[in-house]
Structure formats: C-alpha cells, structure tokens
Design an enzyme around this catalytic site. Structure first.
Site, PDB file in Angstrom:
ATOM      1  N   CYS A  14       0.842  -1.202   0.000  1.00 53.60           N
ATOM      2  CA  CYS A  14       0.000   0.000   0.000  1.00 53.60           C
ATOM      3  C   CYS A  14       0.874   1.249   0.000  1.00 53.60           C
ATOM      4  CB  CYS A  14      -0.934   0.011   1.218  1.00 53.60           C
ATOM      5  SG  CYS A  14      -0.029   0.035   2.778  1.00 53.60           S
ATOM      6  N   CYS A  17       3.409   1.752   2.821  1.00 49.14           N
ATOM      7  CA  CYS A  17       4.702   1.054   2.697  1.00 49.14           C
ATOM      8  C   CYS A  17       5.714   1.964   1.992  1.00 49.14           C
ATOM      9  CB  CYS A  17       4.552  -0.238   1.889  1.00 49.14           C
ATOM     10  SG  CYS A  17       3.450  -1.444   2.625  1.00 49.14           S
ATOM     11  N   ASP A 420      -7.818  19.543 -22.760  1.00 43.88           N
ATOM     12  CA  ASP A 420      -7.038  19.665 -23.990  1.00 43.88           C
ATOM     13  C   ASP A 420      -8.026  20.164 -25.056  1.00 43.88           C
ATOM     14  OD1 ASP A 420      -5.089  19.104 -26.085  1.00 43.88           O
ATOM     15  OD2 ASP A 420      -6.329  17.364 -26.547  1.00 43.88           O
ATOM     16  N   GLU A 454      -6.675  18.816 -55.024  1.00 42.17           N
ATOM     17  CA  GLU A 454      -6.279  18.287 -53.706  1.00 42.17           C
ATOM     18  C   GLU A 454      -6.150  16.760 -53.736  1.00 42.17           C
ATOM     19  OE1 GLU A 454      -5.240  19.549 -50.995  1.00 42.17           O
ATOM     20  OE2 GLU A 454      -5.862  21.633 -50.924  1.00 42.17           O
ATOM     21  N   SER A 457      -2.710  15.535 -54.030  1.00 42.67           N
ATOM     22  CA  SER A 457      -1.745  15.869 -52.980  1.00 42.67           C
ATOM     23  C   SER A 457      -1.925  14.962 -51.763  1.00 42.67           C
ATOM     24  CB  SER A 457      -1.906  17.326 -52.553  1.00 42.67           C
ATOM     25  OG  SER A 457      -3.010  17.456 -51.669  1.00 42.67           O
ATOM     26  N   HIS A 459      -2.141  16.418 -48.815  1.00 42.14           N
ATOM     27  CA  HIS A 459      -2.592  17.386 -47.825  1.00 42.14           C
ATOM     28  C   HIS A 459      -3.843  16.888 -47.092  1.00 42.14           C
ATOM     29  CE1 HIS A 459      -3.559  21.248 -46.021  1.00 42.14           C
ATOM     30  NE2 HIS A 459      -2.334  21.637 -46.344  1.00 42.14           N
ATOM     31  N   GLY A 489       0.645  26.279 -51.581  1.00 40.48           N
ATOM     32  CA  GLY A 489      -0.520  25.669 -52.206  1.00 40.48           C
ATOM     33  C   GLY A 489      -0.147  24.679 -53.287  1.00 40.48           C
ATOM     34  N   VAL A 501      -5.054  26.102 -55.976  1.00 41.69           N
ATOM     35  CA  VAL A 501      -5.653  26.126 -54.632  1.00 41.69           C
ATOM     36  C   VAL A 501      -4.522  26.531 -53.696  1.00 41.69           C
ATOM     37  CG1 VAL A 501      -6.713  24.806 -52.756  1.00 41.69           C
ATOM     38  CG2 VAL A 501      -7.316  24.278 -55.120  1.00 41.69           C
ATOM     39  N   GLY A 502      -4.680  27.680 -53.020  1.00 46.33           N
ATOM     40  CA  GLY A 502      -3.571  28.109 -52.167  1.00 46.33           C
ATOM     41  C   GLY A 502      -3.926  29.275 -51.272  1.00 46.33           C
TER      42      GLY A 502
END
Length: 731
Positions: A14, A17, A420, A454, A457, A459, A489, A501-502
């Site tokens: 325990c 101790c 968090d 996308e 990629s 990403h 991008g 796309v960027g």
C-alpha cells in the site's frame, strides 16, 4: 553531483509502505532526497555524494522489503497479478468447503468436524493470508496501523479462538459459554480481501503499460545512409550527424533536421494538433512522429535521453512520482480504530483477570477474544470495495471506464477541470467549414477544381473535400502537370486550364490582387482560427474555402454545467492564440493557455494541483504526462492507447458529457461509502461495552463471540445492500 539511483522495490502492499521506505532512506546523511512510488514499485534516490548501493539495499531489506535489480517492471507487475489470482482461487476453493462444514453437520462428531475445519483454514490463514500478517508485523515495528492490521487482528482472533475451542471445548463450557468456532469468518474475510487486492493489482499494471507503449513509439530499426549505400541498423546505434532515410508512411526514427526532400508529418503526439505539418530542407523533425507520403533524408541532431520522446517518457514517470498517494478513508479509520480496539481488549483481559469470578484466566481470555471479534468490523473491508465495484459497473453501463478506486473517491472534490483542445473539446477531425463561391461561380464549379487538385496531394484538406465531393456527386477529372508550391498551395491543369488552390501569398505571387472585401473576409477567417484557401482558374477567382476542427456539440453544455457546480474550467492547447481564442469563446471557457508543449502542459497541471483537486481531460500522446500528473486523469475513449493507459478514467465512445456523470457518480459513491462505514461500525461499537462486561455486575449478561459473528454478518449484509443502492443512480 552523483547520478540519481533507481531501484525496483518488492513487497510493498500500500501507499503507507512507500512512505515508510521513503522516511528511512531520507534519514541517511548522504541522501539529498529519496522518493518511493507505490504504483511503479520504484525508489529514486538523489545522493548528495557517492553512496554505496549495498547500504541503501540493506536499509530497504531491514525494514521488511526487497530490491529486485534484474526484473523488468512490467514482468514484475504481471507476476504479482498472477500470484494474487492464484492465491484467491485456492483460498476461495478452501473457504467454500469451510463454509459448507460450518453451516451443516457433515460429520456425526462435532469435535472431528472442527478438526477438519482447522486443517482447511490453516493454509488460508497462514499461507494465502501471510501478506496481511507480514504487513501487520512491519506496522507494529513502526507503531502504525492500517487495513492490513485490521484484517490480521480480526482473522487471527477468530482463528486462534476457534482453535482453542477445537482442542479445549470443556474450558469454554466451564465458563458457561457454548463452544462455537469461527473458522468460516477467518477464511471468508481473507478470500474477499484477496479478491479486492487482485482487482487493484490488475488496474495498477496499466501504469506500466502506458510507459512501455511510449518506449515502443520509436522504431527499433532505421535505414542509415552511408557512403551512398542504404544500411539497416538498430536505432540505438545511431549517432549525432548520421543521415537517415525516412520513407513514406514510416515513423520518423530520431530527432533531426531535414537535409533533402519534402513531406507532411503528423506531429499530433507532440502538439496535439490534427493538421500535419509541412517539412522541407532545414526543418526539424521529431522521433516517433509519422511521415506522410513524401520521402526525406534526416540528419540526426539528438539521440538517447536527449530526444523529445525520451523527455515525454521521463515526464510520465516523474508525474507518477509526484502524484501524492491518496490515503483511503477506510485506512484512515483503521489507523485510529485498531489501536483503540487492542487497548480495550487488553483492558478487558486485565479487568477480568483481577476482578472477575473464577475461572479467572478463562474468563479473562474469553473477554479479550470477545472484544477483538466483536469490535473489529470485518465489514470495513467490504465498505469501500463493494461500493466501488457497484459504482464502476454503473459507470461502465454509462460509457465511463473507471480504472482507479482512488480516482473515484477523489473526483467529487474536484475544483478545476483542465481540457485539452483538439480531440477533446473539438472532434479532432478536419472538416470543410465554409464554401463561399465568388464572381457568379457555383459551389460545384468551386469544389470541382479544389477536389480534383487536392486529390493529387497528400494534404489533409483532401479528405475533407472528398467527403463533400461525394455528397455533391462531383466526378474525378484528370489533372496534368500537377505541382506543389511549398508552404503556399498547389496547381495543375484541368481540361487545358491552369488551376490553383492556395493561400493569399500564392495568389499575390501570381501577379493578382484581392479585392478589399474578399481580403477582409480571408483575414477574418484566419483570425478566427480557421484555415482559409483561395481557388482560382486562370484569371477567374472561383471562391474561398475554409477548413477547421469542429467543436463537439456537447462541449459548451459540459463547460456550463461544470461552472454551475462551482468547478473552474481551463483549456490548454498547442494551437495558436487565434485558434485557442475562437474555440474558448465557442465553448464558454475564459481561462486558456496556448502554444503549450507536453512538458509545459504537465507544469500547468502541477500549478493548478497546488490550488485544489485537478482533473485533466485529454486524448493524445502529448497529453500522457499531464494525465499522469493530474489528481484524476480522464482520457477520451477515441484517443490514443497511451493517453488511455495513462489515465485513471476513460470516457468510452468519446462522449464528453460523461465527465459530468462521473463527478455526480463520484459524489454519490463517496456518500454511500460513508454510510457503509457507519453500518460497518455501528453494531460492533454497540457490542464493545457488553463484550467488555459492563452489564455483568448488574445483570450477569456477557456477550459471547457468537454474537460478534452475528454482528459481523448483519453489518456485512447492511453494507452490501447499501452499496447495491448505487445501481439506482440517476443524474
């Protein structure tokens, strides 16, 4: 200054101790500080100067414990668990036979039957119950008492009195009392306590599992680049300056710097953030993180105990040491009650021997034993375990896995709940938050270009776009001359037209300027913690997309209810200030910390612990040190295995609302435990004066040990029945 000494300790039963060993080691003049951790079964000694190891081991052995220098902590924990399981099974088998012989007349001669009971009870009392008697002797040396003392004294009194009755029944009869035996009480109590210890041991093994899992995060082997050749070697053999090849999908082997190639790396184990981070030449990578689809060459900068992962492991281990052992309510009561009972029983022996009628010695011994059997509330051993057992079952049905009895007892006192952000207050999954077509283009036009680019990629936005594209039945189209523009991008040709796309930087680099209103909208989205991207084809701006981590629907309600209970809520995240501000406003948290790494997160938890009982709620590897450091660590069920193993409580299926249920269940459980302790004591306390002989001079009434057994049975039934009321728990 000499290095710290770490020693694995065996024989502790325990937290008391651990405290005893700690006290003795700190008395040594050459020891600066000694800390002993009961869950980890380990002592850490910080010497002032060089000290002989055998001197430390000798002191530990002198006070009744041992040092196991060879065994692995996990193997040792499993061995202890297996021993308890074996002892319980054998003890239960023998106790079942003892119960049968005690309840029914199996043999025609009562004395013969008592001899059989004696033989069956001896192994339970002195072999399987040896751990309790050993602890009692140690406690006696240091003038302390705990649950072990209570078990040992109560069962020994019942056993030795029964043995006396078995061999000398006429002596008992000469004092006008019936020669009853209580072997069943002795055997049953030891069996039930062994069962409780087995479950506790099973829960503690999880502490070691969490640390072992952290060690296993780092790959055992890696590909070393030497003289233009690829050589597979052990990770432990790496030195600072070595070049290592990390292939797509592999774990990053060690801490280092990218010298060649580019990729996206999932660093959620360190930062807690779900978005992978782009890495190219000159960027730092951390061992244990997961590489994306690119291939990179890394120059080793840190090895061994200097790596970030080694520091996280050290934080988890140290958190276990700084976690103050919770002294259980039953242990506190036993520490006071046992010495009082022993003094009263000795008082009864003396009074009857000096002032009692003949036969003086027989009457004195009977009074001594009567007080011990009646006063020692054996139901005290059931008061906490039965309530905890029913409570954990109720929790499990509601999706709350409670792994620590101490945590359940402590949760009701919580003053602070630290959350968090990613994966706890939010879902930890990147979603497409806004689709804003511009210049008369449709949502389908905008998403058709974004999705198909996308798709080429690695990403993380590509997965969020895929789901939306499937909803709108957008067909895949071939993309030619695809190219990733590092940190800005992507671009490629769709049906002969160059599409992009960027971010705003890529748009402006292509010689274009955003209108004031669109630029303002882009910046607003960025400041709110989202990730905005522009989509354009040739000279046409098709629109704006924003990506974010979605807040859990229940988060705000949970925070509101916790605040109404008088509990302060706090958010800790590795995210930026803008991202932290946005989420905290959405869920109603006013106090938050941002850009916090694992070591700092654990420090924040420690600071709050100084002010009151603190609950930490998290889901990632980066949360493991803070979950271990908190008073009560709560992991999300969909989180990492390491977070789950480091925590005391797991919210299965990731339902954050169960946190409120946990606190309410803890309050109800502690109330039931207190009621149980009342029932465990009341019959026995009322019987003490009668057992002592207070009524004998006036009415000639004495309380036989048989009534002590009856009191024990009634109090045990009361305790179990009261604990079962928890099954009716309602929020």
């Amino acid at each position: 200054m000499p290095e710290k000494i770490e020693l694995p300790i065996t024989g502790m039963s325990c937290a008391a101790c651990a405290a005893r060993i700690e006290r003795e080691l700190n008395k040594l003049k050459d020891v600066g500080e000694a800390r002993v951790n009961f869950p980890l079964k380990k002592a850490v000694i910080l010497p002032k100067r060089e000290i002989e190891l055998k001197e430390i081991i000798s002191i530990i052995r002198d006070i009744g414990y041992d040092v196991d220098l060879e065994a692995d902590v996990t193997i040792r924990a499993r061995k202890e668990e297996a021993e308890l399981k074996k002892d319980f099974i054998w003890s239960a088998c023998l106790s079942a036979i003892v119960m049968v012989f005690s309840m029914w007349m199996v043999l025609p001669n009562m004395q013969h039957q008592n001899f059989i009971l004696l033989i069956l009870t001896i192994p339970v009392q002195f072999y399987f119950g040896l751990r309790f008697h050993r602890s009692t002797i140690l406690n006696l040396k240091h003038f302390t008492a705990d649950m072990n003392t209570l078990i040992s004294v109560g069962t020994s009194a019942a056993f030795f009195y029964s043995a006396f009755v078995t061999f000398l029944p006429h002596v008992i009869m000469s004092a006008g009392m019936e020669p009853m035996t209580y072997f069943d009480s002795s055997a049953t109590i030891i069996t039930l306590i062994l069962l409780g210890r087995f479950f506790e041991s099973k829960a503690k093994t999880r502490t070691y599992t969490a640390i072992k899992m952290l060690y296993e995060l780092s790959p055992k082997e890696c590909v070393l680049l030497k003289d233009g050749k690829e050589v597979r070697i052990s990770t432990d053999a790496l030195e600072v300056g070595n070049l290592v090849l990390i292939r797509p999908g592999e774990k990053v082997t060690v801490d280092g710097e990218v010298t060649e190639g580019s990729t996206y790396v999932n660093e959620s184990m360190i930062t807690g953030e779900s978005l992978p981070v782009h890495k190219s030449t000159g960027d730092e990578v951390i061992g244990g993180t997961i590489n994306g689809k690119g291939s990179i060459t890394v120059k080793v900068t840190r090895v061994g105990k200097d790596t970030v992962l080694a520091k996280v492991i050290r934080l988890v281990e140290e958190a276990q040491f700084t976690k103050a052992p919770v002294q259980r309510l039953a242990d506190k009561l036993a520490g006071v009650f046992v010495p009082i009972v022993i003094l009263i029983s000795i008082g009864a022996l003396v009074v009857w021997w000096v002032f009692g009628p003949e036969p003086k010695l027989t009457n004195a011994l009977l009074s001594f034993v009567s007080v011990l059997i009646i006063a020692c509330p054996c139901a005290l051993g059931l008061a906490t375990p039965t309530a905890i057992m029913v409570s954990t079952g109720v929790g499990a049905k509601r999706g709350i896995l409670i792994k620590s009895a101490e945590a359940l007892e402590l949760t009701n006192k919580a003053r602070y709940v630290l959350f968090d952000k990613t994966g706890t207050l939010t879902e930890g999954v990147i979603v497409l938050a806004d689709v804003i077509p511009l210049g008369g283009f449709s949502e389908t036009d905008l998403l058709g270009v974004a999705y198909n680019l996308e798709r080429q990629s690695e990403h993380p936005f590509s997965e969020a776009l895929r789901k939306k594209a499937e909803e709108l039945n957008i067909a895949p189209i071939k993309v030619d001359n695809f190219q990733a523009v590092v940190g800005k991008g992507i671009k490629g040709e769709i049906q002969g037209k160059t599409c992009f796309v960027g971010n705003m930087a890529l748009y402006e680099d292509s010689g274009k300027a955003l209108e004031g209103s669109i630029k303002q909208l882009y910046q607003e989205k960025e400041l709110s913690g989202m990730s905005p991207v522009l989509v354009w084809r040739g000279s046409d701006l098709l629109g704006l997309l924003t990506f974010s981590d979605r807040v859990r629907e229940e988060s705000k309600d949970v925070v509101t209810e916790l605040n109404s209970m008088g509990i302060e809520t706090v958010m800790i995240t590795g995210d930026s200030q803008a991202g932290a501000t946005t989420i905290s406003e959405k869920v109603g948290i006013t106090n938050f910390f941002y850009r916090v790494l694992p070591d700092k997160k654990a420090q924040v938890v420690e600071d709050f612990k100084k002010k009151g009982v603190t609950i930490m709620v998290g889901d990632g590897i980066n949360d493991a040190p803070s979950l271990a450091a908190s008073d009560i660590g709560v992991a999300m069920g969909k989180g990492t295995d390491i977070a789950i193993e480091s925590a005391d409580v797991v919210l299965m299926k990731g339902h954050l609302s169960r946190l409120v249920s946990l606190i309410k269940l803890s309050k109800k459980t502690l109330w039931v435990i207190k009621e149980n302790l009342f029932w465990a004591f009341i019959y026995n306390i009322l019987g003490i004066p009668i057992a002592f002989g207070v009524l004998y001079p006036f009415f000639g009434i004495r309380l036989q040990p048989m009534f002590g057994a009856l009191a024990m049975m009634v109090s045990s039934i009361s305790v179990v029945s009261n604990s079962l009321r928890l099954k009716m728990f309602k929020e």
